[in-house]
Design a protein around this motif. Structure first.
Motif: not given
Lengths: 350, 135
Positions: A231-254
């Protein structure tokens, strides 16, 4: 458990700021590992010698006011979230409020919750406006983050942030659908009084800290609202590095394309309290009307705020009233480690 | 400089608030309460746009006390769009990029710190137009 005010509120204006200087990760690597260690990001933004969280917040706030088209005298709160306030005692927020012309009939306070102080201020602004106590409130997340020389954080601890004016839904470029906060006592990262640099729990900062809180707040917000990643066109997660937000997004299904626009860490580093908020400004610069955006912050200590917004048709006329975030990101003057040491005062001459 | 003096000047320093003469319309910066153009009283506050052009400039290598942290830095006379000529530091700019006639915009930055434990003084500086720098 969903945080949603009685009166519908939204974002009336937003503004970004990133300083001009960039320290490539390869420079930190050259000094500390003889170029053998690699770097988690390309480069990070570094504040100039005449910049701090107050001056940077002033520029982001002016951009937000320009987009909202508001007289600063209508603001009833100026709140600055940061872990690098210039004074230990004396508010950053009064400096910002004075400089943008919002004084004296205004609430001013500094917020502190590691990297999520900015979204904390944002949620409080939702409450202030949503209760009818105020029509407009300014919430800022801004940092000039410091990593100990040679520490893993030195590659990523960057500078920058964003300002958001929360106002009534009918005057908003994006309506806030709801928010969710997930907080526990998790000591993954901290700095004691009088200490210049923080301590962190290395790998402990991952699963029990970042992922546990970020995944829980995002999932529980979506469950409460009945929304799904698609349902989301875009999402942004806190970014201490590139890997953490990318992995979190993937785990949630983005999907990766949903998080690409807001992922600024590779170019500016971890801007701490500014991180997820700055990413949101980059998304809003590109968003079309009637699109959903998810923002998920994380603050060590630890907690995460998830906020769901939906853009309105006002976004198109307002976004070019101030410089886009990519203008700041692309403005860059590369510096070497020596100049970085000078600008960030890492050399003690005594 | 004393804390009260910094405090009295902060309005003009933070956001370039000067005055406008209600008699002849001249814009005044810094505020001086008497119009230099027509000698009439001028008390009406006026917030300058902060836009102007470099009128002249010089680079400082031997800074006065309190400004050592910024050397080398460029100071400029900036002709504001509204008329007045002000002197200020340029920031976010390399010395060789500066030229007479260059459009600049006002930003609020740290002017100096009164030692490690003293007041941090903020005020206006000018930089190249952001949009042109990024282009």
């Amino acid at each position: 458990m969903l945080l949603k005010p009685i009166r519908d509120v939204g974002i009336a204006g937003y503004g970004a700021y990133v300083p001009r200087y960039r320290l490539p990760g390869s420079e930190v690597d050259r000094i500390w590992t003889d170029g053998q260690g690699g770097s988690p990001i390309e480069e990070k933004a570094v504040a100039g010698p005449d910049e701090d969280t107050a001056s940077m917040s002033v520029e982001a706030a002016r951009n937000a006011l320009a987009r909202a088209g508001l007289n600063p005298q209508v603001l009833r709160a100026v709140w600055v979230g940061s872990e690098s306030h210039p004074y230990a005692v004396k508010p950053t927020s009064t400096i910002v409020a004075e400089a943008i012309g919002a004084v004296p009939a205004v609430q001013a306070a500094d917020w502190e919750f590691a990297c999520k102080a900015g979204t904390e201020a944002f949620q409080a602004a939702m409450g202030l406006v949503g209760s009818g106590m105020a029509d407009y409130a300014l919430a800022i997340g801004m940092d000039t983050a410091q990593g100990r020389p040679g520490d893993a954080l030195e590659y990523t601890a960057g500078a920058g942030g964003a300002a958001f004016i929360v106002g009534p839904a009918e005057d908003s470029l994006a309506i806030i659908e709801g928010s969710f906060s997930y907080v526990t006592d998790t000591p993954d990262f901290f700095r004691r009084p009088m200490q210049h640099y923080p301590q962190h729990g290395s790998r402990f900062t991952g699963d029990p800290a970042y992922f546990r809180h970020v995944l829980a707040s995002a999932q529980q917000l979506m469950d409460s609202l009945g929304t799904k990643p698609e349902d989301y066109a875009a999402a942004v997660f806190h970014q201490p590095n590139s890997k953490f937000p990318e992995r979190a997004a993937r785990m949630l299904g983005f999907r990766p394309e949903q998080t690409r626009t807001g992922l600024l860490c590779p170019m500016v580093g971890n801007t701490y309290a500014g991180s997820s908020m700055l990413g949101l400004t980059a998304i809003l610069d590109e968003a079309q009307p009637d699109e959903r955006v998810l923002i998920v912050s994380f603050g060590s200590g630890a907690g995460s705020d998830a906020i769901s917004i939906r853009t309105t048709e006002k976004i198109e006329e307002r976004r070019d009233r101030a410089p886009r975030t990519q203008v700041y990101v692309q403005r860059r003057k590369e510096i070497d480690y020596g100049l970085y040491v000078r600008y960030r005062r890492k050399l003690h001459m005594h | 400089m004393s804390i009260p003096r910094h405090w009295r000047l902060q309005n003009q320093r933070y956001s370039m608030v000067g005055e406008v003469c209600n008699a002849c319309g001249a814009k005044l910066f810094p505020p001086r309460d008497v119009c230099p153009e027509c000698s009439k009283p001028a008390y009406e506050p006026y917030r300058f746009s902060g836009n102007g052009k470099v009128y002249s400039y010089s680079t400082v290598y031997q800074a006065p006390s309190g400004y050592e942290a910024f050397v080398p830095y460029t100071v400029a006379l900036v002709k504001l769009d509204e008329g007045p000529l002000v002197s200020a530091q340029l920031t976010d700019v390399d010395g060789e990029e500066v030229e007479i006639g260059m459009p600049v915009e006002m930003v609020t930055r740290k002017l100096r710190e009164e030692g490690e434990d003293g007041l941090i003084v903020y005020g206006y500086k000018f930089r190249r137009l952001l949009r042109e720098e990024a282009a």
